[in-house]
Design a protein around this motif. Structure first.
Motif, PDB file in Angstrom:
ATOM      1  N   CYS A   1      49.422  30.204   2.023  1.00  0.00           N
ATOM      2  CA  CYS A   1      49.959  30.019   0.666  1.00  0.00           C
ATOM      3  C   CYS A   1      49.004  29.187  -0.176  1.00  0.00           C
ATOM      4  CB  CYS A   1      51.321  29.317   0.723  1.00  0.00           C
ATOM      5  SG  CYS A   1      52.599  30.320   1.480  1.00  0.00           S
ATOM      6  N   PRO A   2      48.905  29.480  -1.472  1.00  0.00           N
ATOM      7  CA  PRO A   2      48.074  28.655  -2.349  1.00  0.00           C
ATOM      8  C   PRO A   2      48.566  27.205  -2.343  1.00  0.00           C
ATOM      9  CG  PRO A   2      48.799  30.653  -3.475  1.00  0.00           C
ATOM     10  CD  PRO A   2      49.540  30.587  -2.177  1.00  0.00           C
TER      11      PRO A   2
ATOM     12  N   HIS B   1      40.643  26.745   4.661  1.00  0.00           N
ATOM     13  CA  HIS B   1      40.217  28.140   4.479  1.00  0.00           C
ATOM     14  C   HIS B   1      41.402  29.055   4.738  1.00  0.00           C
ATOM     15  CE1 HIS B   1      38.064  31.935   5.460  1.00  0.00           C
ATOM     16  NE2 HIS B   1      37.333  31.523   4.467  1.00  0.00           N
ATOM     17  N   PRO B   2      42.295  29.186   3.777  1.00  0.00           N
ATOM     18  CA  PRO B   2      43.503  29.975   3.998  1.00  0.00           C
ATOM     19  C   PRO B   2      43.255  31.480   3.952  1.00  0.00           C
ATOM     20  CG  PRO B   2      43.522  29.089   1.792  1.00  0.00           C
ATOM     21  CD  PRO B   2      42.279  28.567   2.457  1.00  0.00           C
ATOM     22  N   SER B   3      42.451  31.966   4.869  1.00  0.00           N
ATOM     23  CA  SER B   3      42.136  33.389   4.927  1.00  0.00           C
ATOM     24  C   SER B   3      43.150  34.118   5.802  1.00  0.00           C
ATOM     25  CB  SER B   3      40.728  33.584   5.505  1.00  0.00           C
ATOM     26  OG  SER B   3      40.557  34.896   5.969  1.00  0.00           O
ATOM     27  N   CYS B   4      43.766  35.126   5.232  1.00  0.00           N
ATOM     28  CA  CYS B   4      44.766  35.899   5.963  1.00  0.00           C
ATOM     29  C   CYS B   4      44.161  36.574   7.192  1.00  0.00           C
ATOM     30  CB  CYS B   4      45.385  36.930   5.025  1.00  0.00           C
ATOM     31  SG  CYS B   4      46.812  37.756   5.706  1.00  0.00           S
ATOM     32  N   SER B   5      42.999  37.191   7.054  1.00  0.00           N
ATOM     33  CA  SER B   5      42.405  37.899   8.182  1.00  0.00           C
ATOM     34  C   SER B   5      41.993  36.928   9.289  1.00  0.00           C
ATOM     35  CB  SER B   5      41.205  38.735   7.733  1.00  0.00           C
ATOM     36  OG  SER B   5      40.180  37.903   7.222  1.00  0.00           O
ATOM     37  N   TYR B   6      41.502  35.753   8.916  1.00  0.00           N
ATOM     38  CA  TYR B   6      41.095  34.751   9.906  1.00  0.00           C
ATOM     39  C   TYR B   6      42.309  34.303  10.722  1.00  0.00           C
ATOM     40  CZ  TYR B   6      38.611  30.692  11.790  1.00  0.00           C
ATOM     41  OH  TYR B   6      38.026  29.776  12.631  1.00  0.00           O
TER      42      TYR B   6
END
Length: 193
Positions: free
Chosen positions: A98-99, A175-180
């Motif tokens: 989430c932001p 680093h809120p990366s969904c794929s990570y």
């Protein structure tokens, strides 16, 4: 202060303090900012909570008990113990992308203060132990329900899964990366198959 009625709602002030400490951390939260955010005077803080540090400890305890209660409620839902764990971890992973994600206040506190503040370290250790035990009890139920093999080690699995959750909290802040996080989630959940 003996005999005087509080001129503010103590629980509301504690919630506000928790919110600010959670957002900024202990060291970056100035006393004046704290007083303004809580809507109280300096003497009221000292009379009610003792000190900024004592207030922080109470705020962390309040946060931790709230989180432990929410986790236990999720894990104790009817149905499959393993599915309850999966849903808990998926939910926490989705929050981490989430932001403006603030992370977990306990994890934040572990990194900021626990290494050099024994009172904080003891409190965080107690709260994390409660999460470990909640996960462990759920995994024991999964073994009893034959969702996991008899040779599974609930204690080890609980500790591993809790550290995955803590990792989501830390990684989500930087680093809120969904794929990570999806890659981590997939591997973490694979230990439950």
């Amino acid at each position: 202060m003996v005999g005087r009625k509080l001129e503010f709602d103590r629980e509301e002030a504690l919630e506000k303090a928790m919110d600010l400490f959670w957002s900024k951390g202990y060291n970056a939260t100035g006393l004046n900012d704290l007083l303004k955010h809580m809507g109280i005077q300096r003497q009221s803080l000292y009379n009610t909570f003792g000190s900024k540090h004592a207030l922080f400890l109470e705020a962390v305890q309040h946060y931790g008990q709230t989180v432990v209660c929410c986790i236990e409620q999720q894990l104790n839902k009817p149905g499959s113990p393993l599915e309850n764990i999966r849903n808990l971890i998926r939910g926490l992973a989705s929050e981490a992308i989430c932001p403006k994600y603030r992370g977990c206040m306990m994890a934040n506190t572990m990194m900021e203060l626990a290494p050099h503040d024994p009172a904080v370290a003891k409190m965080v250790q107690c709260l994390t132990w409660q999460v470990d035990k909640a996960l462990e009890r759920t995994l024991e139920r999964a073994v009893a329900a034959q969702e996991l093999p008899r040779e599974a080690n609930p204690r080890q699995l609980a500790r591993f899964l809790h550290h995955v959750i803590l990792g989501f909290n830390v990684r989500g802040k930087i680093h809120p990366s969904c794929s990570y996080l999806d890659d981590i989630l997939e591997v973490a959940l694979s230990v439950l198959e």
